[in-house]
Structure formats: C-alpha cells, structure tokens
Scaffold this active site. Structure first.
Site, PDB file in Angstrom:
ATOM      1  N   HIS A  18       0.838  -1.202   0.000  1.00  0.00           N
ATOM      2  CA  HIS A  18       0.000   0.000   0.000  1.00  0.00           C
ATOM      3  C   HIS A  18       0.872   1.251   0.000  1.00  0.00           C
ATOM      4  O   HIS A  18       1.664   1.448   0.925  1.00  0.00           O
ATOM      5  CB  HIS A  18      -0.894  -0.040   1.255  1.00  0.00           C
ATOM      6  CG  HIS A  18      -1.894   1.052   1.333  1.00  0.00           C
ATOM      7  ND1 HIS A  18      -2.044   1.840   2.441  1.00  0.00           N
ATOM      8  CD2 HIS A  18      -2.814   1.490   0.440  1.00  0.00           C
ATOM      9  CE1 HIS A  18      -3.016   2.714   2.235  1.00  0.00           C
ATOM     10  NE2 HIS A  18      -3.499   2.528   1.031  1.00  0.00           N
ATOM     11  N   HIS A  60      -0.757  10.973  -2.176  1.00  0.00           N
ATOM     12  CA  HIS A  60      -2.060  10.556  -1.632  1.00  0.00           C
ATOM     13  C   HIS A  60      -2.984  11.707  -1.269  1.00  0.00           C
ATOM     14  O   HIS A  60      -4.121  11.771  -1.723  1.00  0.00           O
ATOM     15  CB  HIS A  60      -1.859   9.645  -0.410  1.00  0.00           C
ATOM     16  CG  HIS A  60      -3.166   9.239   0.195  1.00  0.00           C
ATOM     17  ND1 HIS A  60      -3.793   9.962   1.189  1.00  0.00           N
ATOM     18  CD2 HIS A  60      -3.997   8.195  -0.076  1.00  0.00           C
ATOM     19  CE1 HIS A  60      -4.941   9.394   1.497  1.00  0.00           C
ATOM     20  NE2 HIS A  60      -5.084   8.315   0.747  1.00  0.00           N
TER      21      HIS A  60
HETATM   22  O1  G3P Z   1      -6.538   1.619  -3.124  1.00  0.00           O
HETATM   23  C1  G3P Z   1      -6.758   1.154  -1.828  1.00  0.00           C
HETATM   24  C2  G3P Z   1      -6.579   2.248  -0.812  1.00  0.00           C
HETATM   25  O2  G3P Z   1      -5.363   2.890  -1.091  1.00  0.00           O
HETATM   26  C3  G3P Z   1      -7.712   3.252  -0.823  1.00  0.00           C
HETATM   27  O3  G3P Z   1      -7.604   4.219   0.177  1.00  0.00           O
HETATM   28  O4  G3P Z   1      -7.049   6.426   1.063  1.00  0.00           O
HETATM   29  O5  G3P Z   1      -5.337   4.629   1.099  1.00  0.00           O
HETATM   30  O6  G3P Z   1      -5.972   5.691  -1.049  1.00  0.00           O
HETATM   31  P1  G3P Z   1      -6.427   5.288   0.326  1.00  0.00           P
HETATM   32 MG    MG Z   2      -4.716   4.546  -2.388  1.00  0.00          MG
END
Ligand code: G3P
Ligand code: MG
Length: 258
Positions: A18, A60
């Site tokens: 992630h 992000h």
């Molecule tokens: O793509 C999965 C996850 O990354 C979605 O939430 O806020 O971490 O981008 P976020």
């Molecule tokens: Mg994400």
C-alpha cells in the site's frame, strides 16, 4: 457462475504494497517502491493526482502538509514547484532526499524493478469536470505513449467511477478496480457486469456473505488496508482475492507465502 476476465496476477499477487511499503518508508516515494521490490513484494498500489500544469504526480493527500515541507492544495502547484519539496523527512531524516515522484518519469523505474502496478486516481474535493477530464487524459496519454509494450497492464482504480468509465471507454484492455468504502450486493452485481474489473473495499465492510457473493460472480475482491496477520488470514481463507497492506512482508508467513 459469471466469468469475469481479469489480468492474471504475478506471483504472491494477493499481497499488494500500500503506497509502496508505507510502514517502512515514506509513502508513495521511490524509496517505498524500491523497498517493495527488495522485499519481493511484486505488486504495489499508489495514488496519482493532477498538478496545476496537468502533469501526474504520485501523492495521496489533497494537500501537502502531512507528508512534505510544503503547504496548500497539490492541484494548485506546478510540477516544478512540487519537485522542490522534501517528501521524506516527515517519515525519517534519513529519507530527506525523497521527492514527490512524477508519474511519467517513474514508469521505466517501475518496470526496471519488475513491479506490477495498481494506479489509484485521486481527485480533490469538488473537482470540476475539466479537472477530471484532464486527469484521465493525462493517464491515458501515459499508458498509450510511455508504457512499455511488453509490460503487464496496470490495474487502474478510483473511488470516482465516472473517471473509471472514461478510462474504460478509451482503453478497454486496461483492468479497472471499483473502489468503495462499503461492499454491497448492488455494487457486486455492477462489477460482475463489467468485463476485466475488480472490486476494492475497506476490509471492515466485508461480511462472509459479501465475500461469497463475489466468489459466486468470479469477481476479484481486494481489501484495504490490512496489516494484522490474523485478519489477513481470515480474509484470504474466506475467499478475498487480494490484500493491500502497509507491511506486506509481515503477512507472508501467516499466509503461507514464503
Ligand atoms: O486503493 C486502496 C486504498 O489505497 C484506498 O484508500 O485512502 O489509502 O488511497 P487510500
Ligand atoms: Mg490509495
């Protein structure tokens, strides 16, 4: 059972780093992606957004404060302005050389590292139609002009399903991931009727019934963000296809992937 065509995953595909390896390096930076490759995590997720001058950066948040030494909205800065910022010191002084990656420039690097990619498209609150169109056009241009012909297609996801539809219209061969905080039967049916697509949901919203329904429709279901080994094991045993994790290496053993 409906068969949904989906691009085959790489080895250990069900673990997706992630924002790179967000637990051990500043999220969405080169250091984070290099670490994923070093740890043998073949698949990474990252977020992209549009700059003031219509370039794509890997980032992000809507704003700069949390993960850089800058301030204000990302989309109100040019690429040149954003490239001057320190995107690593907030995490640790040893990452002070990290900058916000320019997506186009990262494409060859990703392929050198041999990473399979999930590109998540982000839009600022109350984004205009013009902003959304420019964002999808910028990604489509990169995929058409700068993507190596021998590299696997990326999985393109977003919470904004209108943007996903515009990408699908122009690049039907690219797999898309419908992101939603909650998983529902209606959503599963919609994804089942969309070729080459996956459903990405918050793991806390997943019930056994919903996971079973996804399996019944042969929908790849990906859950975010899973860092606890026992939760990871339960989700995979219940039939979840993939997990986004800040620390995927920690899950390899519990999932029997080593
Ligand atoms: O793509 C999965 C996850 O990354 C979605 O939430 O806020 O971490 O981008 P976020
Ligand atoms: Mg994400």
């Amino acid at each position: 059972m409906k068969q949904v065509k989906f691009t085959p995953p790489p080895p250990k595909a069900n673990l997706i780093g992630h924002r790179g390896i967000a637990a051990s390096a500043p999220e969405n930076t080169q250091a984070s992606f290099r670490l994923a490759a070093k740890q043998g995590i073949a698949w990474v997720e990252f977020d992209i957004r549009l700059t003031k001058d219509n370039k794509l950066v890997i980032f992000h948040d809507d704003t700069l404060e949390r993960t850089t030494n800058g301030s204000g909205w990302v989309h109100e800065h040019s690429l040149k302005e954003l490239k001057k910022l320190d995107a690593g010191s907030w995490f640790s002084p040893r990452f002070s050389q990290e900058t916000i990656p320019h997506f186009s420039e990262m494409i060859p690097e990703f392929h050198k590292l041999g990473l399979f990619l999930n590109i998540e498209l982000k839009v600022p609150p109350k984004a205009t139609q013009q902003h959304c169109d420019a964002l999808s056009s910028a990604l489509i241009d990169d995929l058409l002009n700068n993507w190596p012909s021998d590299a696997p297609q990326p999985l393109v996801s977003s919470f904004d399903w209108v943007i996903l539809a515009s990408i699908r219209e122009r690049l039907p061969q690219v797999p898309i991931g419908f992101l939603h905080e909650n998983c529902s039967a209606k959503m599963i049916e919609m994804v089942a009727n969309t070729q080459n697509s996956a459903l990405h949901c918050d793991h806390e919203s997943l019930s056994d019934d919903m996971i079973a329904l996804c399996q019944e429709h042969a929908i790849p279901l990906l859950a975010y963000t899973v860092n606890h080994p026992e939760i990871a094991r339960n989700l995979i045993n219940s039939g979840v296809y993939g997990l986004f994790s800040d620390d995927p290496q920690r899950l390899l053993n519990p999932l029997g992937l080593t």
